[in-house]
Design an enzyme around this catalytic site. Structure first.
Site, PDB file in Angstrom:
ATOM      1  N   HIS A 167       1.172  -1.111  -0.039  1.00 30.41           N
ATOM      2  CA  HIS A 167       0.203  -0.115  -0.486  1.00 30.41           C
ATOM      3  C   HIS A 167       0.721   1.242  -0.071  1.00 30.41           C
ATOM      4  O   HIS A 167       0.271   2.254  -0.263  1.00 30.41           O
ATOM      5  CB  HIS A 167      -0.767  -0.215   1.078  1.00 30.41           C
ATOM      6  CG  HIS A 167      -0.661   0.283   2.443  1.00 30.41           C
ATOM      7  ND1 HIS A 167      -0.109  -0.887   3.603  1.00 30.41           N
ATOM      8  CD2 HIS A 167      -0.332   1.392   3.306  1.00 30.41           C
ATOM      9  CE1 HIS A 167       0.042  -0.251   4.258  1.00 30.41           C
ATOM     10  NE2 HIS A 167       0.142   1.352   3.964  1.00 30.41           N
TER      11      HIS A 167
ATOM     12  N   ASP B 246       0.919  -7.978   2.240  1.00 28.73           N
ATOM     13  CA  ASP B 246       1.305  -6.188   2.174  1.00 28.73           C
ATOM     14  C   ASP B 246       2.826  -6.122   1.990  1.00 28.73           C
ATOM     15  O   ASP B 246       3.120  -5.176   2.931  1.00 28.73           O
ATOM     16  CB  ASP B 246       0.775  -5.313   3.144  1.00 28.73           C
ATOM     17  CG  ASP B 246       0.403  -3.786   3.380  1.00 28.73           C
ATOM     18  OD1 ASP B 246       1.421  -3.192   2.090  1.00 28.73           O
ATOM     19  OD2 ASP B 246      -0.639  -3.035   3.840  1.00 28.73           O
TER      20      ASP B 246
ATOM     21  N   SER C  50       3.944   2.289   8.428  1.00 28.55           N
ATOM     22  CA  SER C  50       3.721   1.045   7.413  1.00 28.55           C
ATOM     23  C   SER C  50       5.297   0.897   6.808  1.00 28.55           C
ATOM     24  O   SER C  50       6.010   2.005   6.321  1.00 28.55           O
ATOM     25  CB  SER C  50       2.896   1.836   6.765  1.00 28.55           C
ATOM     26  OG  SER C  50       1.506   1.211   7.248  1.00 28.55           O
TER      27      SER C  50
HETATM   28  N1  ARG Z   1      -4.567   0.448   7.605  1.00 28.80           N
HETATM   29  C1  ARG Z   1      -3.491   0.490   7.110  1.00 28.80           C
HETATM   30  C2  ARG Z   1      -3.040   1.877   6.920  1.00 28.80           C
HETATM   31  O1  ARG Z   1      -3.188   2.609   7.649  1.00 28.80           O
HETATM   32  C3  ARG Z   1      -3.210   0.453   5.442  1.00 28.80           C
HETATM   33  C4  ARG Z   1      -3.723   0.862   4.692  1.00 28.80           C
HETATM   34  C5  ARG Z   1      -4.476   0.471   2.898  1.00 28.80           C
HETATM   35  N2  ARG Z   1      -4.902  -0.570   2.989  1.00 28.80           N
HETATM   36  C6  ARG Z   1      -5.983  -0.457   2.144  1.00 28.80           C
HETATM   37  N3  ARG Z   1      -6.894  -0.984   1.592  1.00 28.80           N
HETATM   38  N4  ARG Z   1      -6.913   0.821   1.709  1.00 28.80           N
HETATM   39  O2  ARG Z   1      -2.175   2.041   5.509  1.00 28.80           O
HETATM   40  N1  GLU Z   2      -1.583   1.159   7.665  1.00 26.65           N
HETATM   41  C1  GLU Z   2      -0.397   2.048   8.716  1.00 26.65           C
HETATM   42  C2  GLU Z   2       0.786   3.309   7.548  1.00 26.65           C
HETATM   43  O1  GLU Z   2       0.361   3.983   6.593  1.00 26.65           O
HETATM   44  C3  GLU Z   2      -0.418   1.003   9.135  1.00 26.65           C
HETATM   45  C4  GLU Z   2      -0.954   1.523  10.397  1.00 26.65           C
HETATM   46  C5  GLU Z   2      -1.144   2.359  11.493  1.00 26.65           C
HETATM   47  O2  GLU Z   2      -1.805   3.517  11.205  1.00 26.65           O
HETATM   48  O3  GLU Z   2      -0.695   1.760  12.214  1.00 26.65           O
HETATM   49  O4  GLU Z   2       1.547   3.739   8.016  1.00 26.65           O
END
Ligand code: ARG
Ligand code: GLU
Length: 706
Positions: free
Chosen positions: A84, A220, A641
């Site tokens: 991502h 990921d 991330s």
């Molecule tokens: N929750 C994770 C973060 O905050 C992954 C985000 C990307 N994935 C998604 N399905 N939008 O970045």
């Molecule tokens: N997916 C998140 C990021 O882009 C990390 C998840 C979080 O927020 O802890 O950094």
């Protein structure tokens, strides 16, 4: 009665006081944490993590693209981060014909690695507590304006010093609400090429349905390579550039994780607010998040609708949709978590105790009430600010009009030829990922909400005039899309050829809408916001100090601010609610259970099905399956991330990519019982590269250890 009060107070105290896994520590001060880390199993020294004289693990970590973390895993500049995090790049190389989002991408030789305009990575060269230098010349009598000036001046001197005779960037950042200042020196590389990415059905497996959730089965990750000039220094993209020679890179542990194992996450968390006043927390959980969630739900439904009926639209909006959905979902978990933890009331109880203590201290007396007063005053402006961002600027055509306006102003001294070329490039990029129907439908939905929810005296007069003229918000939007040149690439390009300036645009309805709303915002909302915010920062500077003086048992750490941090914890499952317990790891079996050819996000590549059928897991097999993700108690945030997750020996065991739903309030309040970071097991990465992608040459570059 008094006794009950005392017991409640003690109780709330134990909630506020810190427990083992909470904290985002500064690498240069990590020595202070070492005894605790060692008690929890850590085997290295603080110099292995951070050292300015010798290569240390910090030299294998980069701030990736400004919003993520990445780490080196070979001596030739091979870098791993999340899928991502590379999503925008993978998407920008994708078309209906070469759909790398859907099919994945693997450079089978270095010549095939793909350059990415605009992508940069930043190494931290060093960091240093410069508080005394920044505060030099300030004394008890200095007034706030002078103080700010002195800090600014001292900081620029420090920055100049740090940059003299080298190619580094430097910044001075405030910590603890300006009670402490640190200098950060960075080295930025700009030729970063895409090396590999699994199909989205692996890299984004489970899509937005599984996002922010455990159990999770998302692979990921994506791979990039840093390129440098012949001298190994940063250089702009050139075919002549060579792979960066890593000062330090992570060895990869293939022995996996067990419950209770020590884990350390080393990366760039973006922003946390652990020391807020209860009123600020109430605003987030009861007002701001619910409104923003509603606005994004409307947009997401429209996007989903349009994306599901066209592959072209799906590719165009893949990246935009993911980022809209991501915050949307997080805000829901966060609001829920704050309520479940009763954070507002617990903070209130803390504030009562603090006030009592402070009543005899001139420096802190009345602080809690003053904060509450300012929060009351700022709230309507914060609310208007939320709507400006989520209901006005969220409309692509409006934001685009603003972008073009900015370009015209910036280019005003250039020749028409150069300026046109520059603006045409912006236009090209914008329309490449644009689908008018989505934008128009969203705009209608958002403007209705704006009309309904923003109090009249916080709306621009212009908006009322539009309503009078067009009778409905829908008609306002219709008019913009029928008559603005920003709705049509051809019309806009023709206008650029004929000559484009602020005057020719003055009567364009999208342009006018942009201007009137931003004028209104800049003259009626922003000045008040700035005014109250600067009052708040002054109060918080004192409140932070006060909390540190008052709450002697708490282990304080500065809020995240996109600077490099270390957080450590343990591999641990958790119980999200009564009678449920979540195991700490997931496996390929779970992927097969969720596999569904009918649903894009769950439709795994045929190759993976074949491998599974034959159980052809090779050396990646563990108990007849392959481990995929695991959870641990590291305190992470957005920006973490892609961060390396390392074991007690400092070897890479995983890539951090998410938090669990029940723990998303940890940016505001951390609960050791349910706050878990989600990591991709590095063995799944190796398995995918080897068995699904057939890109074993990349594994040969890495250093695998037990
Ligand atoms: N929750 C994770 C973060 O905050 C992954 C985000 C990307 N994935 C998604 N399905 N939008 O970045
Ligand atoms: N997916 C998140 C990021 O882009 C990390 C998840 C979080 O927020 O802890 O950094």
């Amino acid at each position: 009665m008094k006794r009950i009060l005392l017991i409640t107070l003690l109780f709330s105290m134990s909630f506020i006081s810190i427990r083992a896994d909470e904290g985002m520590w500064l690498p240069s001060l990590i020595k202070d944490r070492l005894p605790d880390m060692q008690k929890n199993g850590f085997k290295l020294t603080s110099k292995d993590l951070y050292d300015i004289n010798n290569a240390s693990l910090k030299d294998a970590i980069v701030h990736f693209g400004g919003g993520c973390t990445g780490e080196l895993i070979s001596s030739d500049g091979l870098l791993i981060t999340n899928h991502h995090c590379g999503f925008g790049q993978i998407q920008s190389h994708s078309s209906v014909k070469n759909d790398y989002l859907k099919d994945g991408f693997w450079a089978m030789s270095r010549e095939n690695e793909l350059p990415n305009k605009g992508l940069t990575v930043r190494f931290l060269v060093r960091m240093e507590d410069v508080s005394s230098k920044v505060f030099k010349g300030i004394n008890k009598k200095t007034n706030e304006n002078d103080r700010a000036d002195i800090i600014k001046k001292n900081s620029s001197l420090l920055i100049e010093d740090a940059k003299r005779g080298n190619h580094y960037d430097a910044r001075v950042e405030a910590l603890y609400y300006g009670n402490q200042y640190f200098l950060f020196v960075y080295e930025t590389y700009t030729d970063i090429r895409l090396v590999g990415a699994p199909p989205s059905s692996i890299g984004k497996f489970g899509g937005d349905t599984d996002n922010w959730m455990w159990p999770r089965h998302t692979g990921d990750f994506s791979l990039f390579r840093i390129y440098a000039g012949k001298d190994n220094k940063p250089a702009p993209y050139s075919a002549e550039n060579i792979p960066y020679k890593s000062k330090k890179f992570f060895s990869i542990s293939t022995s996996g994780v067990k419950e209770g194992d020590f884990t350390l996450v080393y990366g760039f968390p973006g922003r946390t607010q652990e020391y807020l006043h209860s009123e600020a927390v109430r605003y987030v959980s009861d007002v701001s998040n619910p409104h923003k969630i509603n606005l994004r739900t409307l947009r997401l439904n429209i996007q989903k609708d349009e994306m599901s009926s066209s592959q072209e639209v799906r590719i165009k909006y893949a990246s935009k949709n993911a980022s809209v959905a991501n915050a949307w979902k997080k805000w829901q978990g966060e609001a829920k978590g704050i309520k479940k933890m009763n954070t507002v009331n617990i903070k209130k109880a803390f504030e009562d105790r603090f006030s009592l203590w402070a009543s005899s201290k001139s420096e802190y007396k009345g602080l809690i009430d003053s904060l509450a007063v300012i929060y009351k005053m700022i709230e309507p402006y914060s609310f208007a600010n939320d709507y400006q961002a989520e209901a006005i600027n969220a409309n692509e055509i409006i934001k685009f009009a603003g972008t073009i306006r900015g370009a015209i102003i910036r280019n005003s001294k250039m020749s028409k030829e150069i300026s046109d070329k520059n603006i045409l490039e912006i236009v090209e990029r914008y329309f490449k990922d644009y689908h008018l129907v989505i934008d128009k439908r969203s705009f209608k939905a958002l403007l209705k909400e704006y009309d309904r929810n923003v109090p009249k005296d916080f709306q621009p007069l212009y908006f009322n005039q539009l309503i009078e003229k067009f009778e409905s918000t829908d008609n306002i939007v219709e008019n913009i899309f029928s008559n603005s040149i920003f709705a049509s690439k051809e019309k806009l390009e023709k206008q650029i050829g004929d000559g484009i300036d602020l005057k020719t645009l003055a009567n364009d309805p999208a342009f006018e809408f942009y201007l009137k709303f931003s004028d209104h915002f800049n003259s009626n909302i922003k000045p008040q916001l700035d005014n109250y915010n600067s009052k708040l920062s002054l109060l918080y500077r004192r409140y932070m100090r006060g909390q540190m003086e008052f709450d002697k048992n708490r282990d304080f750490y500065p809020d995240a601010n996109s600077t490099l941090r270390i957080t450590y914890g343990k591999v641990r499952g958790y119980s999200p609610s009564d009678a449920i317990y979540y195991n700490y790891y997931s496996t390929l079996d779970g992927i097969m259970e969720k596999d569904n050819p009918e649903i894009y996000d769950y439709n795994i590549p045929q190759k993976l099905r074949d491998v599974y059928k034959l159980k052809d897991f090779g050396r990646w097999s563990v108990n007849g399956t392959v481990p995929v993700c695991f959870v641990a108690s590291n305190h992470t945030s957005g920006g973490n991330s892609g961060s390396p997750v390392i074991n007690a020996q400092g070897n890479l065991i995983g890539i951090n990519f998410d938090r669990v739903w029940e723990g998303t309030m940890s940016d505001i309040v951390y609960d050791p019982d349910v706050c878990r970071n989600i990591s991709l097991d590095i063995r799944y990465v190796l398995f995918v590269i080897d068995k699904v992608a057939g890109a074993g040459h990349l594994i040969s570059e890495m250093n695998l250890v037990d």
